[in-house]
Design a protein around this motif. Sequence first.
Motif, short mmCIF file in Angstrom:
data_model
loop_
_atom_site.label_atom_id
_atom_site.label_comp_id
_atom_site.label_asym_id
_atom_site.label_seq_id
_atom_site.Cartn_x
_atom_site.Cartn_y
_atom_site.Cartn_z
N UNK A 1 1.25 -1.27 17.58
CA UNK A 1 0.66 -2.42 16.91
C UNK A 1 -0.72 -2.06 16.36
N UNK A 2 -1.51 -1.37 17.17
CA UNK A 2 -2.84 -0.95 16.73
C UNK A 2 -2.74 0.02 15.56
N UNK A 3 -1.80 0.96 15.63
CA UNK A 3 -1.64 1.93 14.55
C UNK A 3 -1.27 1.22 13.25
N UNK A 4 -0.34 0.28 13.33
CA UNK A 4 0.11 -0.43 12.13
C UNK A 4 -1.03 -1.18 11.47
N UNK B 1 0.82 -1.20 0.00
CA UNK B 1 0.00 0.00 0.00
C UNK B 1 0.86 1.26 0.00
N UNK B 2 0.38 2.28 -0.70
CA UNK B 2 1.02 3.59 -0.62
C UNK B 2 0.67 4.22 0.72
N UNK B 3 1.51 5.12 1.23
CA UNK B 3 1.20 5.79 2.49
C UNK B 3 0.03 6.75 2.31
N UNK B 4 -1.19 6.24 2.47
CA UNK B 4 -2.39 6.98 2.14
C UNK B 4 -2.52 8.26 2.94
N UNK B 5 -2.13 8.24 4.21
CA UNK B 5 -2.25 9.42 5.03
C UNK B 5 -1.45 10.57 4.48
N UNK C 1 2.71 7.12 17.36
CA UNK C 1 3.10 7.43 15.98
C UNK C 1 3.97 6.29 15.50
N UNK C 2 3.77 5.88 14.24
CA UNK C 2 4.61 4.85 13.62
C UNK C 2 5.12 5.38 12.29
N UNK C 3 6.44 5.25 12.08
CA UNK C 3 7.07 5.78 10.89
C UNK C 3 7.10 4.80 9.74
N UNK C 4 8.19 4.81 8.99
CA UNK C 4 8.29 3.97 7.81
C UNK C 4 7.24 4.33 6.79
N UNK C 5 6.71 3.34 6.10
CA UNK C 5 5.69 3.60 5.09
C UNK C 5 4.35 4.00 5.72
N UNK C 6 4.20 3.75 7.03
CA UNK C 6 2.96 4.10 7.72
C UNK C 6 2.85 5.62 7.91
N UNK C 7 3.84 6.22 8.55
CA UNK C 7 3.91 7.66 8.76
C UNK C 7 2.55 8.21 9.17
#
Length: 401
Positions: free
Chosen positions: A371-374, A9-13, A103-109
Amino acid sequence: MKQNRNVEFEPAGRKSNVESESTEVSFLYLSEDDMVDAGVQNAARCVDVMEEMIGLLEDGDFLMGGPYNDAHGLMLYFPKKSPIKNFPINNSRDRRFIAMPAYLGGRFHVAGEKWYGSNGNNRELGLPRSILMMMLNDVETGKPLAYMSGNLLSSMRTGAMPGMAAKHLAVNDAKVLSLLGCGVVNKACLMSIMTVRPDIEIIKLKGSSRTSKTALRMKEYIEDHYPGVKQVILCTTMEEAVRDADIVSEAISCMYGQWPEVKKEWMKPGLLYISSSTFNMEYSSIVDLKKVIDNYGMYENYAEEDELGYDENGIRKHSGCMGEDFVYMIEDGLIERDSLIRLGEIIRGKKPGRESDEEIILVSLEGMPIEDVAWAYECYSYALIHDIGTRLKVWDKPRAF
């Protein structure tokens, strides 16, 4: 609707909010049915996402609450009595609210928060003990991205962590899985472990009794969904459940301080023992076993909050949490801090995982808001692509006060 385990998935946010010049603010609402359609129960994919998340935790590309950015969450407890009329009283074994931001980084951001209320009396009303909701926000603007049902999400991410541990740390020819506790969490653990260890042939179940409703439901579920499992055994004692197991997944619900004890002599060589809930083992028996944790700072926070001392015989009390007990063992000089291995160190190749088929490995996994954010982000991204959910508007333009 099934979700492809390997979909990217692209980082939609970041893409949908930062690049837009519109002042309109809206968010995607996902009901529990929407979450099912968005793949929230896709155990195999969730294991992969949790592995990705643990790698980012090891990299330091995250934030959680608390003064050291590694806290489980902020809890609001109700008192057992109050002089104030109609004040909420904790007349159940688990009445509280918890805010779990991260907050979670990487592709999630992306930033997010799980918020839930819990009350043991809910079961009398036909409701689950805890009712959870999840929020995601754009990191750059603070715009809400999604608001979603969180019960299935939370259960699945909890179960996926033991699945990831089993992937990396179980013996290659693991055939016997034991589930200590037959509730929702261990059902998710079962689903996840079976995706990475499909050759399991025997599953042992330890409920409150051989005839407990949860144990019988779990047995029926296994027989219906895992035809490769040759035998499902209902156990009456912890010893019966632990002996001969290659993997133990512990997720027992019990009263505080009444944690069932597990003994080292029950553990066969090569056992992987994963604790997601309660743990009670003699400290001296733990010393020589390999010990793996998800987030040491979180357990330090637990120990600081609980401040457990010693009993009348001078023996350190148990916390019911494996990782927290490890902290007390370090404080008491029983083990060294560097004897604990972070799961992220194994994922990133900094330290070895299983080094022989004989070593017994203890793994503490207590749950973190990242974990929930991811997993929320993954389900949200899938929902965007497949037009799942309801778009709710906050405003077209913010009103001037």
